[in-house]
Scaffold this active site. Structure first.
Site, PDB file in Angstrom:
ATOM      1  CD1 TRP A  62      11.351  -9.365  21.849  1.00 54.07           C
ATOM      2  CD2 TRP A  62      10.032 -11.139  21.491  1.00 54.07           C
ATOM      3  NE1 TRP A  62      10.797  -9.711  23.056  1.00 54.07           N
ATOM      4  CE2 TRP A  62       9.980 -10.787  22.870  1.00 54.07           C
ATOM      5  CE3 TRP A  62       9.269 -12.217  21.052  1.00 54.07           C
ATOM      6  CZ2 TRP A  62       9.189 -11.500  23.786  1.00 54.07           C
ATOM      7  CZ3 TRP A  62       8.495 -12.910  21.966  1.00 54.07           C
ATOM      8  CH2 TRP A  62       8.463 -12.551  23.314  1.00 54.07           C
ATOM      9  CG  ASN A  63      11.735  -5.642  15.939  1.00 54.40           C
ATOM     10  OD1 ASN A  63      12.237  -4.976  16.829  1.00 54.40           O
ATOM     11  ND2 ASN A  63      12.437  -6.125  14.925  1.00 54.40           N
ATOM     12  CG  HIS A  70      -4.148  -5.000   0.487  1.00 56.47           C
ATOM     13  ND1 HIS A  70      -4.405  -5.765  -0.625  1.00 56.47           N
ATOM     14  CD2 HIS A  70      -5.014  -5.422   1.441  1.00 56.47           C
ATOM     15  CE1 HIS A  70      -5.396  -6.599  -0.365  1.00 56.47           C
ATOM     16  NE2 HIS A  70      -5.784  -6.413   0.885  1.00 56.47           N
ATOM     17  CG  HIS A  74       0.094  -6.437  -1.003  1.00 60.45           C
ATOM     18  ND1 HIS A  74       0.550  -5.254  -1.521  1.00 60.45           N
ATOM     19  CD2 HIS A  74      -1.205  -6.529  -1.393  1.00 60.45           C
ATOM     20  CE1 HIS A  74      -0.414  -4.659  -2.194  1.00 60.45           C
ATOM     21  NE2 HIS A  74      -1.506  -5.423  -2.138  1.00 60.45           N
ATOM     22  CG  ASP A  76      -4.342  -7.642  -4.069  1.00 58.62           C
ATOM     23  OD1 ASP A  76      -3.773  -7.209  -3.057  1.00 58.62           O
ATOM     24  OD2 ASP A  76      -4.442  -6.987  -5.132  1.00 58.62           O
ATOM     25  CG  HIS A  80      -8.495  -6.610  -1.754  1.00 62.64           C
ATOM     26  ND1 HIS A  80      -8.592  -5.693  -0.731  1.00 62.64           N
ATOM     27  CD2 HIS A  80      -7.833  -5.978  -2.756  1.00 62.64           C
ATOM     28  CE1 HIS A  80      -8.008  -4.566  -1.104  1.00 62.64           C
ATOM     29  NE2 HIS A  80      -7.554  -4.701  -2.332  1.00 62.64           N
ATOM     30  CG  HIS A 209      -8.110  -4.645  -7.333  1.00 61.31           C
ATOM     31  ND1 HIS A 209      -7.163  -3.882  -7.960  1.00 61.31           N
ATOM     32  CD2 HIS A 209      -7.565  -4.978  -6.138  1.00 61.31           C
ATOM     33  CE1 HIS A 209      -6.098  -3.750  -7.178  1.00 61.31           C
ATOM     34  NE2 HIS A 209      -6.316  -4.413  -6.066  1.00 61.31           N
TER      35      HIS A 209
HETATM   36  C1  23J Z   1      -7.928  -0.691  -2.322  1.00 64.93           C
HETATM   37  C2  23J Z   1      -8.520   0.076  -3.288  1.00 64.93           C
HETATM   38  C3  23J Z   1      -7.944   0.212  -4.525  1.00 64.93           C
HETATM   39  C4  23J Z   1      -6.768  -0.463  -4.780  1.00 64.93           C
HETATM   40  C5  23J Z   1      -6.159  -1.264  -3.820  1.00 64.93           C
HETATM   41  C6  23J Z   1      -6.755  -1.355  -2.604  1.00 64.93           C
HETATM   42  C7  23J Z   1      -4.912  -2.003  -4.127  1.00 64.93           C
HETATM   43  O1  23J Z   1      -4.231  -1.762  -5.074  1.00 64.93           O
HETATM   44  C8  23J Z   1      -4.518  -3.160  -3.324  1.00 64.93           C
HETATM   45  O2  23J Z   1      -3.470  -3.145  -2.671  1.00 64.93           O
HETATM   46  O3  23J Z   1      -5.219  -4.154  -3.385  1.00 64.93           O
HETATM   47  S1  23J Z   1      -6.028  -0.298  -6.366  1.00 64.93           S
HETATM   48 MN    MN Z   2      -3.599  -5.317  -2.560  1.00 71.02          MN
END
Ligand code: 23J
Ligand code: MN
Length: 259
Positions: A62-63, A70, A74, A76, A80, A209
């Site tokens: 195991w690890n 992120h 993944h 979001d 976030h 985002h």
């Molecule tokens: C933090 C700031 C900017 C970005 C991101 C994260 C991601 O792309 C992310 O993985 O959510 S653009």
């Molecule tokens: Mn992300």
């Protein structure tokens, strides 16, 4: 009783439906996003062995995993982004699980991106897709096919130049259209994040985002195999780890698609 689930498993066995893995491998070679140096960076994935049939555990292997939320393929969550910070059910463990499954609308802009790595999806381009394939239904996962996942060399995948990374994404108006006029679950992309490489300099910064998470919508980054999906007719299952107060997590993204 509903017969539809038995039909799904029968058609999977008969080869009328297939399961498509939209997930990139997660390991030490998984690329991580490169933000401007003034911001904290996210650690990539490291895997440390606890035991491997040895003194530390004679019959077991195991690890220990370590990675930023992120990393690689993944999810979001709305929390976030600052725009989603006060929304209800905005973290990985509180999102109702039915919101992880929806029909896939695959918008193929790979030809445009081949000519322009900074390509941005616009509402006009989405409406062009809808004229051909029908309106994007509420609760859909909108997946932007760019073929960016075919850039297997990490430096080509990140595509960083002197002025920062260059990779495709969404015009702010496209994110607003999908979030507010179509009420999607979220968007999925083949690039390292759901905003364009240059989006840190947009107004507002990282507009996808900003808009999606402000509307309680999700993101899926670093997808692959979108070229295995039809424009409509597949479903996507994308359930993050149930991380308490989590802003996202690596996950296995599966599509069930007609063959
Ligand atoms: C933090 C700031 C900017 C970005 C991101 C994260 C991601 O792309 C992310 O993985 O959510 S653009
Ligand atoms: Mn992300």
């Amino acid at each position: 009783m509903s017969n539809v689930l038995m039909q799904v498993v029968d058609e999977l066995r008969a080869g009328k439906l297939k399961v498509v893995d939209l997930t990139q491998p997660l390991g030490p070679d998984t690329p991580v996003i490169d933000l401007p140096a003034m911001f904290a960076s996210s650690p990539g994935c490291s895997i440390e062995t606890i035991s491997r049939y040895d003194d530390k555990g004679p019959a077991w292997y195991w690890n220990t995993l370590r990675f930023g939320e992120h990393t690689g393929t993944h999810f979001d969550a709305p929390v976030h982004w600052i725009t989603g910070k006060d929304l209800p059910d905005n973290t990985c463990e509180t999102i109702p699980v039915h919101r992880f499954i929806g029909p896939a609308c695959v918008i193929d802009v790979s030809a445009e991106v081949a000519d322009d790595p900074d390509f941005l999806l616009t509402p006009q381009r989405i409406e062009q897709w809808e004229a051909e394939y029908g309106l994007i239904p509420g609760g859909a996962w909108v997946l932007m096919r760019t073929d960016w996942s075919k850039r297997t060399d990490p430096s080509e995948f990140l595509n960083a130049k002197e002025d920062g990374p260059h990779s495709p994404g969404f015009a702010k108006e496209a994110s607003e259209f999908l979030a507010h006029k179509r009420d999607v679950l979220g968007v999925g992309v083949e690039t390292i994040g759901t905003d364009a490489g240059q989006a840190g300099g947009f107004d507002p910064p990282f507009p996808n985002h900003h808009t999606m998470h402000g509307a309680g919508k999700f993101g899926l980054a670093s997808l692959c195999n979108l070229d295995q999906l039809p424009p409509t007719g597949a479903i996507v299952i994308a359930a993050p780890l149930k991380v308490v107060k989590g802003s996202g997590s690596p996950l296995r993204v599966l599509a069930i698609s007609p063959t």
